[in-house]
Design an enzyme around this catalytic site. Structure first.
Site, PDB file in Angstrom:
ATOM      1  N   GLY A  27       0.817  -1.214   0.000  1.00 42.17           N
ATOM      2  CA  GLY A  27       0.000   0.000   0.000  1.00 42.17           C
ATOM      3  C   GLY A  27       0.846   1.257   0.000  1.00 42.17           C
ATOM      4  O   GLY A  27       2.085   1.204   0.096  1.00 42.17           O
ATOM      5  N   ASP A  82       2.372  -3.078   8.121  1.00 39.53           N
ATOM      6  CA  ASP A  82       1.431  -3.097   7.003  1.00 39.53           C
ATOM      7  C   ASP A  82       0.423  -1.964   7.162  1.00 39.53           C
ATOM      8  O   ASP A  82       0.317  -1.353   8.241  1.00 39.53           O
ATOM      9  CB  ASP A  82       0.714  -4.460   6.951  1.00 39.53           C
ATOM     10  CG  ASP A  82       0.192  -4.795   5.562  1.00 39.53           C
ATOM     11  OD1 ASP A  82       0.128  -3.886   4.701  1.00 39.53           O
ATOM     12  OD2 ASP A  82      -0.163  -5.967   5.329  1.00 39.53           O
ATOM     13  N   LYS A  95      -8.584  -5.368   5.122  1.00 37.52           N
ATOM     14  CA  LYS A  95      -7.443  -5.155   4.240  1.00 37.52           C
ATOM     15  C   LYS A  95      -7.789  -5.690   2.849  1.00 37.52           C
ATOM     16  O   LYS A  95      -8.783  -6.361   2.684  1.00 37.52           O
ATOM     17  CB  LYS A  95      -6.195  -5.864   4.781  1.00 37.52           C
ATOM     18  CG  LYS A  95      -5.619  -5.130   5.991  1.00 37.52           C
ATOM     19  CD  LYS A  95      -4.305  -5.728   6.485  1.00 37.52           C
ATOM     20  CE  LYS A  95      -3.258  -5.909   5.447  1.00 37.52           C
ATOM     21  NZ  LYS A  95      -2.936  -4.672   4.664  1.00 37.52           N
ATOM     22  N   GLY A  96      -6.958  -5.318   1.881  1.00 36.75           N
ATOM     23  CA  GLY A  96      -7.169  -5.835   0.534  1.00 36.75           C
ATOM     24  C   GLY A  96      -7.551  -4.773  -0.471  1.00 36.75           C
ATOM     25  O   GLY A  96      -7.864  -5.086  -1.619  1.00 36.75           O
ATOM     26  N   GLY A  97      -7.485  -3.491  -0.037  1.00 37.81           N
ATOM     27  CA  GLY A  97      -7.763  -2.411  -0.984  1.00 37.81           C
ATOM     28  C   GLY A  97      -6.837  -2.471  -2.187  1.00 37.81           C
ATOM     29  O   GLY A  97      -7.218  -2.101  -3.296  1.00 37.81           O
ATOM     30  N   GLY A  98      -5.637  -2.967  -1.955  1.00 39.13           N
ATOM     31  CA  GLY A  98      -4.670  -3.115  -3.046  1.00 39.13           C
ATOM     32  C   GLY A  98      -4.632  -4.528  -3.607  1.00 39.13           C
ATOM     33  O   GLY A  98      -3.761  -4.858  -4.418  1.00 39.13           O
ATOM     34  N   GLU A 104      -0.580 -10.965   2.342  1.00 36.15           N
ATOM     35  CA  GLU A 104      -0.447 -10.117   3.536  1.00 36.15           C
ATOM     36  C   GLU A 104      -0.825 -10.903   4.794  1.00 36.15           C
ATOM     37  O   GLU A 104      -0.169 -10.788   5.829  1.00 36.15           O
ATOM     38  CB  GLU A 104      -1.346  -8.881   3.420  1.00 36.15           C
ATOM     39  CG  GLU A 104      -0.833  -7.835   2.449  1.00 36.15           C
ATOM     40  CD  GLU A 104      -1.810  -6.701   2.223  1.00 36.15           C
ATOM     41  OE1 GLU A 104      -1.378  -5.653   1.756  1.00 36.15           O
ATOM     42  OE2 GLU A 104      -3.014  -6.867   2.497  1.00 36.15           O
ATOM     43  N   LYS A 122      -9.082   5.927   8.553  1.00 38.04           N
ATOM     44  CA  LYS A 122      -9.298   4.475   8.519  1.00 38.04           C
ATOM     45  C   LYS A 122     -10.004   3.948   9.778  1.00 38.04           C
ATOM     46  O   LYS A 122     -10.370   2.777   9.829  1.00 38.04           O
ATOM     47  CB  LYS A 122      -7.948   3.750   8.376  1.00 38.04           C
ATOM     48  CG  LYS A 122      -7.085   4.204   7.197  1.00 38.04           C
ATOM     49  CD  LYS A 122      -7.693   3.816   5.890  1.00 38.04           C
ATOM     50  CE  LYS A 122      -6.864   4.195   4.679  1.00 38.04           C
ATOM     51  NZ  LYS A 122      -5.644   3.447   4.466  1.00 38.04           N
TER      52      LYS A 122
HETATM   53  C1  5RP Z   1      -3.378  -3.803   0.222  1.00 37.25           C
HETATM   54  C2  5RP Z   1      -3.719  -3.363   1.586  1.00 37.25           C
HETATM   55  C3  5RP Z   1      -3.198  -2.034   2.018  1.00 37.25           C
HETATM   56  O1  5RP Z   1      -2.402  -2.197   3.148  1.00 37.25           O
HETATM   57  C4  5RP Z   1      -4.377  -1.142   2.311  1.00 37.25           C
HETATM   58  O2  5RP Z   1      -5.180  -1.047   1.144  1.00 37.25           O
HETATM   59  C5  5RP Z   1      -3.950   0.250   2.768  1.00 37.25           C
HETATM   60  O3  5RP Z   1      -3.313   0.932   1.722  1.00 37.25           O
HETATM   61  P1  5RP Z   1      -2.926   2.479   1.834  1.00 37.25           P
HETATM   62  O4  5RP Z   1      -1.829   2.603   2.832  1.00 37.25           O
HETATM   63  O5  5RP Z   1      -2.509   2.829   0.423  1.00 37.25           O
HETATM   64  O6  5RP Z   1      -4.172   3.228   2.245  1.00 37.25           O
HETATM   65  O7  5RP Z   1      -4.377  -4.030   2.342  1.00 37.25           O
HETATM   66  O8  5RP Z   1      -4.007  -5.013  -0.099  1.00 37.25           O
END
Ligand code: 5RP
Length: 228
Positions: A27, A82, A95-98, A104, A122
């Site tokens: 992320g 993370d 989690k999992g936005g990316g 992970e 968040k």
């Molecule tokens: C990726 C994730 C990332 O850790 C989550 O999306 C947070 O990302 P960011 O720091 O860009 O907000 O879980 O799968």
């Protein structure tokens, strides 16, 4: 660069062990942490290697010249840093936005401590308030998993790729379903088990009871939430 993310990233630098193997999450906030970590390594402050949790994390390590290792050589990690998409009051996570949730979670499960770096946006009272819950599924199972999840009163959407036609294909060759719940989740541990029990679901983005500390970057510093 986001100041709040930088504050969160810098806040965990003192927690990095002097030597050994740690997990590197994914992320944009982790990308800022990786740059700080590489500086610590270059200046001889720490002598650590990282297990990357995604292709993105692998690329970060390569770009920033952070030594790489893997879970075969280092099945026990001292810590993982993370990001997260949502954090509730018990430090459960979405989690999992990316799209990197599967690796992970494996890297986090191998770690003595899971340290999360986020900005204030968040924080939620209950998961699934602002963010849909991602699940990684085997492509072969899409039809049946989608039907079963819909029959649970949850609305699944196949995550579509940007700048490529069709679904997102994860680092593991799978699809992502983003799940819209009718209301925020009151019992995330049960939801995580119910979803994981569906054949075809390889992992969920619900990280329950895994987090040790959350470092929340603010405009003027960092706030820390600790387990228990
Ligand atoms: C990726 C994730 C990332 O850790 C989550 O999306 C947070 O990302 P960011 O720091 O860009 O907000 O879980 O799968």
């Amino acid at each position: 660069m986001s100041n709040v993310k930088l504050n969160a990233a810098k806040s965990v630098i003192p927690l990095i062990p002097k030597s050994g193997a740690i997990g590197l999450g994914s992320g944009s906030t982790v990308a800022i942490f990786a740059k700080e970590l590489s500086r610590q390594i270059a200046e001889g402050e720490v002598d650590v290697s990282v297990v990357p949790s995604s292709y993105q994390a692998y690329q970060l390590a390569v770009d920033y010249k952070i030594p790489l290792t893997n879970l075969d050589l280092n099945p026990s990690l001292l810590m993982t840093v993370d990001g997260a998409d949502e954090v509730d009051k018990e430090l459960n996570l979405t989690k999992g936005g990316g799209g990197a949730l599967f690796q992970e979670k494996i890297v986090a499960s191998a770690s003595e401590k899971l340290i999360i770096i986020v900005d204030e946006s968040k924080l939620v009272n209950h998961l699934a308030t602002r963010f849909e819950i991602p699940v990684e599924i085997l492509p072969f199972s899409l039809g049946v998993v989608r039907q079963k999840i819909t029959s649970m009163g949850i609305t699944p959407t196949v995550r579509e790729a940007q700048r490529k036609m069709g679904p997102v294909v994860t680092d593991n060759g799978n699809f992502i379903l983003d799940l819209k719940f009718p209301e925020p989740i009151r019992n995330p541990a049960k939801v995580a088990v119910d979803l994981k029990m569906l054949p075809g679901v390889v992992e969920t983005g619900l990280f329950i009871g895994m987090t040790d500390e959350v470092h929340i970057g603010m405009g003027d510093g960092t706030r820390i939430m600790k387990k228990g």
